[in-house]
Design an enzyme around this catalytic site. Structure first.
Site, PDB file in Angstrom:
ATOM      1  N   PRO A 146     -49.993  -4.806  35.436  1.00  0.00           N
ATOM      2  CA  PRO A 146     -48.673  -5.194  34.944  1.00  0.00           C
ATOM      3  C   PRO A 146     -47.968  -4.014  34.277  1.00  0.00           C
ATOM      4  CG  PRO A 146     -50.317  -6.837  34.350  1.00  0.00           C
ATOM      5  CD  PRO A 146     -51.064  -5.664  34.911  1.00  0.00           C
ATOM      6  N   GLU A 147     -46.656  -3.958  34.460  1.00  0.00           N
ATOM      7  CA  GLU A 147     -45.889  -2.856  33.888  1.00  0.00           C
ATOM      8  C   GLU A 147     -45.254  -3.294  32.565  1.00  0.00           C
ATOM      9  OE1 GLU A 147     -43.726  -0.586  36.758  1.00  0.00           O
ATOM     10  OE2 GLU A 147     -45.091  -1.125  38.367  1.00  0.00           O
ATOM     11  N   LYS A 195     -48.144  -1.197  27.806  1.00  0.00           N
ATOM     12  CA  LYS A 195     -48.945  -2.185  28.527  1.00  0.00           C
ATOM     13  C   LYS A 195     -49.975  -2.859  27.618  1.00  0.00           C
ATOM     14  CE  LYS A 195     -48.264   0.503  32.754  1.00  0.00           C
ATOM     15  NZ  LYS A 195     -48.900   1.157  33.918  1.00  0.00           N
ATOM     16  N   ARG A 200     -51.353   7.800  43.161  1.00  0.00           N
ATOM     17  CA  ARG A 200     -51.244   6.369  43.390  1.00  0.00           C
ATOM     18  C   ARG A 200     -50.524   6.115  44.708  1.00  0.00           C
ATOM     19  NH1 ARG A 200     -50.967   3.689  38.466  1.00  0.00           N
ATOM     20  NH2 ARG A 200     -50.887   1.779  39.708  1.00  0.00           N
TER      21      ARG A 200
END
Length: 268
Positions: free
Chosen positions: A2-3, A50, A258
């Protein structure tokens, strides 16, 4: 993972606990197996990038519950006196039953209880949070910009993902911001107008967390599959120029590399 905007909205949901009193706590992690927050008053939950910091007054002692969802964690909130179905409770790492709602941490990889005075031990290494509503936006942007510019040779995407430099940006935002600013993902920071990019990031993320708003969207189109310009759209045409989007997979166990998407024509 989750950001920052997702965590910010989750903290807002956990706000339903603020002002309630813990009736029962059940820590299902070895480190805090004997901890008991019964009788504590919930002071509120603050997002930090986060990370989530839920603060308590426990008989005059200031305590903080630090949680981090990483890839699989989840907070579930149910009504007073209620519980999740038995088949889900095996994943519970913490149950907080209050005089209001009950909050249950499922598959939560980080569950830490510590004195509030020691919070910096778990989040003090982090950079400025683009969603920090306790500081002027310009001040947050200036600090994040300076942090990023201090690493001029670093690739744009890896620098933006480094939570020590700026907080809250994850892979969705990083790919979309690179597109919106017209930069290839591996462009060195020294070749980027960092201030303009960080200002855009702060504005976009703050728009995404507006109550009742459309949530995270960069195209302005909230229809299913239309929210993003490049993220997750391997081989599809660019929404601006029609060029086939390119994709580079992540390197396992390398946080610098990524999944990355870009338009070879719009990003130079």
């Amino acid at each position: 993972m989750p950001e920052g905007d997702t965590i910010y909205r989750l903290a807002r949901r956990l706000g339903v606990l603020t002002g309630t009193q813990v009736q029962r706590s059940d820590f299902r992690v070895p480190r805090h197996a004997t901890a008991d927050l019964s009788g504590a008053t919930v002071l509120g939950t603050t997002p930090r990038g986060k990370h989530l910091l839920t603060r308590f007054d426990h008989a005059g002692q200031a305590l903080t519950l630090h949680t981090h969802l990483r890839m699989d964690g989840e907070w579930s909130i149910v009504g007073a006196g209620k519980m999740l179905p038995r088949r889900l409770m095996g994943d519970a790492r913490l149950v907080l039953a209050t005089t209001g709602a009950t909050a249950i941490a499922l598959r939560m990889p980080v569950v830490e209880l510590l004195p509030t005075s020691a919070e910096e031990a778990v989040v003090g290494h982090l950079g400025p949070d683009l969603l920090d509503d306790t500081r002027p936006v310009a001040e947050v942007v200036a600090e994040a910009t300076a942090n990023l510019e201090s690493q001029p040779d670093r690739a744009l995407v890896s620098a933006l993902l480094d939570q020590r430099l700026v907080l809250g940006l994850g892979n969705v935002w990083v790919n979309e911001l690179s597109f919106l600013r017209g930069h290839l993902p591996l462009t060195p920071i020294s070749e980027v107008d960092v201030g303009a990019l960080v200002r855009l990031a702060a504005r976009a993320m703050r728009f995404a967390v507006q109550p009742g708003g459309p949530g995270r969207v960069t195209t302005g189109n909230t229809r299913p599959g239309q929210r993003y310009y490049v993220y997750g759209r391997t081989g599809e045409p660019c929404r601006r120029c029609g060029t086939k989007l390119e994709f580079s997979p992540e390197v396992p166990n390398d946080p610098e590399v990524r999944h990355t998407w870009w338009c070879p024509r719009c990003q130079v």
